[in-house]
Design an enzyme around this catalytic site. Structure first.
Site, short mmCIF file in Angstrom:
data_model
loop_
_atom_site.label_atom_id
_atom_site.label_comp_id
_atom_site.label_asym_id
_atom_site.label_seq_id
_atom_site.Cartn_x
_atom_site.Cartn_y
_atom_site.Cartn_z
N SER A 121 52.30 56.01 45.97
CA SER A 121 51.40 57.07 46.36
C SER A 121 52.06 58.06 47.33
CB SER A 121 50.13 56.46 46.96
OG SER A 121 49.15 57.42 47.21
N ASP B 61 51.37 60.28 43.67
CA ASP B 61 50.86 59.81 42.39
C ASP B 61 49.64 60.60 41.93
OD1 ASP B 61 49.02 58.78 44.22
OD2 ASP B 61 48.72 56.93 43.10
N ASP C 298 46.55 61.05 42.92
CA ASP C 298 45.15 60.62 42.94
C ASP C 298 44.40 61.27 44.09
OD1 ASP C 298 46.20 59.19 45.07
OD2 ASP C 298 45.39 57.25 44.44
N ASP D 17 49.33 64.29 46.27
CA ASP D 17 50.26 63.32 46.82
C ASP D 17 51.17 62.83 45.70
OD1 ASP D 17 48.20 61.99 45.54
OD2 ASP D 17 48.29 60.24 46.84
#
Length: 450
Positions: A109, A248, A250, A246
């Site tokens: 992340s 990843d 999400d 960010d």
């Protein structure tokens, strides 16, 4: 022994705590737990093997861990569908869209590049319950039979994965973005390509920054945790807004045309009011965590919207959304969940919906965000030897009660143990920054003295 799974999968420094050997064992164990009831496929009736979607963000160690995970899946008799570099919510969606038995995302992340992580999604793209994660961890040490010959799992790439996800995003948002200029910070991560493509497909003029990942530059001074470059770029280009993801993708945070940050609380308020007006906000409820600013609660009360409060972490938001059948929830960090469109937080979807509200109302993002008046907040992390014992100590609880009496409804105090470190977090919101700081420092001093 410490639990292997944390609040968001298994994480650690890649090739140190998170080794390829560990990844291989995790994959094989996951097949034994999540693939035990693989459904027959119309195109493969004779031999039924579990199917697993595998995606990753662009950090260099993802290549190593992907190879180990796929080896572990195949060794346990599962077929791996490699979808390449895609956002975490894309893996969740594709797990359902391909009819896979489960999915795996390799990402840490917003963490720095040396870290990495492994996150599992069950059938349908849902996050796993704690007891299922515990079963996978237990299965890592259990003896397992290895298939041979034609029963060994196979690996295949899915060249249509990104296009499937883009079609899903387009189908989930009604509003067009024609006429808007948007600066998009991809964090040199998983949204570097798919994010600009999605916003452009909706009609926006997109100026991408930090969208050239090389495996080493993910989250490096960019993305949703470093908004200063995005703020400058919005002003430089005279853009209508900026969107930051960010590593990843999400999460999504925003910057308005004046360069001011629009955080997750403000985004939730804007989307909640939009959905409320369209009759899509189930029971007129927004789900948020205890970390959301009191200003969000005041704004929602004035808009006729109730706020259900959960513990910190997207899994608790998801649990509340599912149990109540609610339509919107999220965190101050920009992790927003819209169950009608996905099973987990989706930063690109959030960006499309936020920009869609700007376009459909013809209202500046700054004016939409002004519905929330953010109370000054002070957060102090206090190192302690036993976070749980300190948090409930009599002297600490007395200090909290004194602080609450001093605030007298004009603010709030939150004291909680860290989920990952030996820290007690003291958070105070008050009418002025000085009041918030002073009360937080007094309570933190009591915590430190225990």
């Amino acid at each position: 022994m410490a639990r292997l799974f944390g609040t968001d999968g298994v994480r650690g420094r890649a090739n140190d705590q998170l080794t390829p050997e560990l990844a291989l064992r995790l994959a094989s164990a996951a097949v034994s737990v999540l693939g035990a009831h693989a459904n027959p496929r119309r195109d493969d009736v004779a031999r039924v093997r579990p199917r697993v979607v595998v995606g990753r963000d662009p950090r260099a160690s993802g290549e190593l861990l992907e190879a180990a995970l796929c080896a572990g899946l195949a060794a346990a008799g599962a077929d791996a569908i490699r979808v390449g570099v895609v956002p975490t919510p894309a893996v969740a969606f594709l797990t359902a869209d391909y009819g896979a038995d489960f999915g795996v995302m390799i990402s840490a992340s917003h963490n720095p590049m040396p870290d990495n992580g492994i996150k599992f999604f069950g059938a349908g793209g849902h996050k796993l319950a704690d007891d299922v994660e515990d079963a996978i961890e237990a299965a890592m040490d259990a003896p397992a039979e290895r298939p041979t010959g034609a029963d060994v799992g196979r690996l295949r790439d899915a060249p249509d994965a990104e296009e499937r996800y883009l079609r899903h995003l387009a189908a989930s948002v009604d509003a067009r973005l024609d006429g808007l200029t948007i600066v998009v910070d991809g964090a040199n991560g998983a949204a570097s390509a798919v994010g600009p493509h999605a916003y452009e497909a909706a009609g926006a003029t997109v100026i991408p920054i930090h969208s050239d990942p090389d495996g080493l530059n993910i989250n490096d001074g960019c993305g949703s945790t470093h908004l200063d470059v995005l703020q400058a770029a919005v002003l430089e280009h005279g853009a209508d807004l900026g969107l930051a993801h960010d590593g990843d993708a999400d999460r999504c945070l925003a910057v308005d045309s004046t360069g001011a940050v629009v955080d997750g609380d403000m985004i939730m308020a804007i989307l909640a009011i939009d959905m409320h007006e369209r009759g899509e906000l189930t029971d007129n409820v927004l789900v948020a965590t205890v970390m959301s600013n009191l200003g969000l609660h005041i704004a929602m009360r004035e808009a006729g919207i109730d706020v259900k409060v959960t513990g910190v972490g997207d899994r608790y938001v998801l649990e509340e959304l599912r149990s109540g059948g609610y339509a919107l929830g999220g965190e101050q960090s920009g992790h927003i969940v819209i169950p009608a469109a996905g099973t987990t937080g989706d930063g690109v979807l959030t960006g499309l919906m936020l920009a869609g509200r700007v376009a459909s109302t013809g209202t500046r993002l700054a004016d939409l965000a002004a519905v929330v008046t953010v109370l000054p907040q002070e957060l102090i992390n206090v190192p302690v030897s036993d976070k749980h014992a300190v948090a409930v100590a009599d002297t600490v609880q007395d200090a909290v009660r004194v602080a609450e009496a001093e605030l007298d409804g004009s603010g709030r105090i939150l004291l909680r143990p860290s989920g990952t470190e030996q820290l007690v977090r003291v958070m105070v919101e008050a009418g002025t920054a000085d009041d918030a700081r002073g009360i937080a420092e007094r309570v933190a001093a009591v915590v430190a003295a225990v």
